[in-house]
Design a protein around this motif. Sequence first.
Motif, PDB file in Angstrom:
ATOM      1  N   GLU A 225       0.827  -1.197   0.000  1.00 57.69           N
ATOM      2  CA  GLU A 225       0.000   0.000   0.000  1.00 57.69           C
ATOM      3  C   GLU A 225       0.866   1.254   0.000  1.00 57.69           C
ATOM      4  OE1 GLU A 225      -2.486  -0.123   3.398  1.00 57.69           O
ATOM      5  OE2 GLU A 225      -3.851  -1.642   2.588  1.00 57.69           O
ATOM      6  N   CYS A 335      -8.966  -6.855  16.566  1.00 61.43           N
ATOM      7  CA  CYS A 335      -9.388  -7.164  15.200  1.00 61.43           C
ATOM      8  C   CYS A 335     -10.679  -7.969  15.286  1.00 61.43           C
ATOM      9  CB  CYS A 335      -8.289  -7.962  14.495  1.00 61.43           C
ATOM     10  SG  CYS A 335      -8.614  -8.321  12.776  1.00 61.43           S
ATOM     11  N   ASP A 341      -8.841  -8.321   5.018  1.00 55.88           N
ATOM     12  CA  ASP A 341      -9.064  -6.872   5.065  1.00 55.88           C
ATOM     13  C   ASP A 341      -9.014  -6.349   6.505  1.00 55.88           C
ATOM     14  OD1 ASP A 341      -9.339  -6.794   2.336  1.00 55.88           O
ATOM     15  OD2 ASP A 341     -11.529  -6.857   2.356  1.00 55.88           O
ATOM     16  N   THR A 344      -5.428  -6.553   7.925  1.00 57.19           N
ATOM     17  CA  THR A 344      -4.567  -5.503   7.369  1.00 57.19           C
ATOM     18  C   THR A 344      -4.843  -4.171   8.051  1.00 57.19           C
ATOM     19  OG1 THR A 344      -4.559  -6.645   5.220  1.00 57.19           O
ATOM     20  CG2 THR A 344      -3.841  -4.354   5.252  1.00 57.19           C
ATOM     21  N   GLU A 345      -6.117  -3.863   8.250  1.00 61.69           N
ATOM     22  CA  GLU A 345      -6.471  -2.631   8.941  1.00 61.69           C
ATOM     23  C   GLU A 345      -5.989  -2.660  10.392  1.00 61.69           C
ATOM     24  OE1 GLU A 345      -7.836   0.978  10.171  1.00 61.69           O
ATOM     25  OE2 GLU A 345      -7.478   0.232   8.141  1.00 61.69           O
ATOM     26  N   ARG A 348      -2.356  -1.932  10.448  1.00 63.82           N
ATOM     27  CA  ARG A 348      -2.139  -0.517  10.179  1.00 63.82           C
ATOM     28  C   ARG A 348      -2.343   0.306  11.451  1.00 63.82           C
ATOM     29  NH1 ARG A 348      -5.856   0.027   6.780  1.00 63.82           N
ATOM     30  NH2 ARG A 348      -4.704  -0.512   4.896  1.00 63.82           N
ATOM     31  N   ARG A 349      -3.392  -0.020  12.226  1.00 68.24           N
ATOM     32  CA  ARG A 349      -3.628   0.705  13.480  1.00 68.24           C
ATOM     33  C   ARG A 349      -2.537   0.401  14.501  1.00 68.24           C
ATOM     34  NH1 ARG A 349      -7.831  -0.956  16.141  1.00 68.24           N
ATOM     35  NH2 ARG A 349      -8.505  -2.642  14.779  1.00 68.24           N
TER      36      ARG A 349
END
Length: 396
Positions: A225, A335, A341, A344-345, A348-349
């Motif tokens: 990304e 999570c 998806d 991955t988020e 990222r956090r």
Amino acid sequence: MEGQPTGVGRYTEDLLAALRRVPRAEGWRLRLFFKGDPFDHALWAGPRSGSCRVEPIFDRRPGAHPILWEQFRLPRLLRREQPDVVFSPGYSLPRTPGRPSLVTIHDLSFEHLPGDFGFRELRRRRYLARSAARAATRVLTDTRRTAADLRQRYGLPADRVAVVPLGVSARFAAARESAGAGEREHDRALAELGVRQPYLLVLGSILPRRRLDLVLRALGRLQREPGPGGSGWDAGPVNLDQLRLVIAGRNQLPRRGELDRLIRAGDWKERVVRLGYVDDDLLPPLYARALGTVYVSDYEGYGLPPLESLAAGTPVLVSDAPALAELWPEYPLRCARLEIDALTEGLRRLLLDDEARRLARGEGPERVRSLTWDRAAERFADQVEAVWRMAREKGP
């Protein structure tokens, strides 16, 4: 406890060590039965101290099959020694008809995820756990959620199930504040293992339910990304090109080669550090020096690594670890779904959400501080005394 303790071995060691410190156990004699040859351990080696005595009994049968030894040989030893109460720390119980007993069943993964076990292992685990639950005077477990599960699946009455939460050793909090020569020695020891900052940590026995396959795929997607500023991750606060993934724990996948295949197939294969079993004294600095810990799973009975990570001051990304869910229901780095998806988020956090990281690092150690092994030993002593009193009231 013989050599490289994990899971039930660490639970047994920490619980018994704490039991020696609590006044409630004054005068107790703890006899530990081992099927193998004698070995030294801090619980019984050196000068005697503490409120109770620990006496190892070694059967000197190292080649005996563990289950056959427990179910057929150990009952003979128990008849010879005549203990007042029998305690089994992990899922199964030797045959002790008429003798008060306790067994700890930490989780029911073999009931919820049968596909994670081979046919024979699944039958063995289910048979032994169900038999132990039926036979034990009291069944102990780590969380309220697993206690409810035991009552529902095994039909146990509420008064035969007791929750004794595990503890988090104070050495993890000490690693957060450590400095000086000891810290440098740990840094050298970790460097010799190939561990260099910055790194994300995955710690625990490697099992199918702990979804390392999804973690590797999500990290690869995250790296592809655009960075936070739109010009690549190396321009942001975290340079993914330098970040390593440290995987620590025994490989217990049904197909042992599967782990190597997963690593080779991912985008991070050159930056994965595979440690295997890690000595207990290196666990606190391994947590404390990590940028973050990842502990996601389809099912867990307790989930001690997330609590240890928070105690060491390191944010952790979790799925639905029951112990953390009960201790901190609004934990910010959870999570919700185990899919690519969402994971991955979540990563990222974990790496970029300054507020979530601040909360985890600031409030996490305070939340975990109440979970001590001394408190666990006190609750355990409550249960031991309860089943002992029940046996005395019934008479011979």
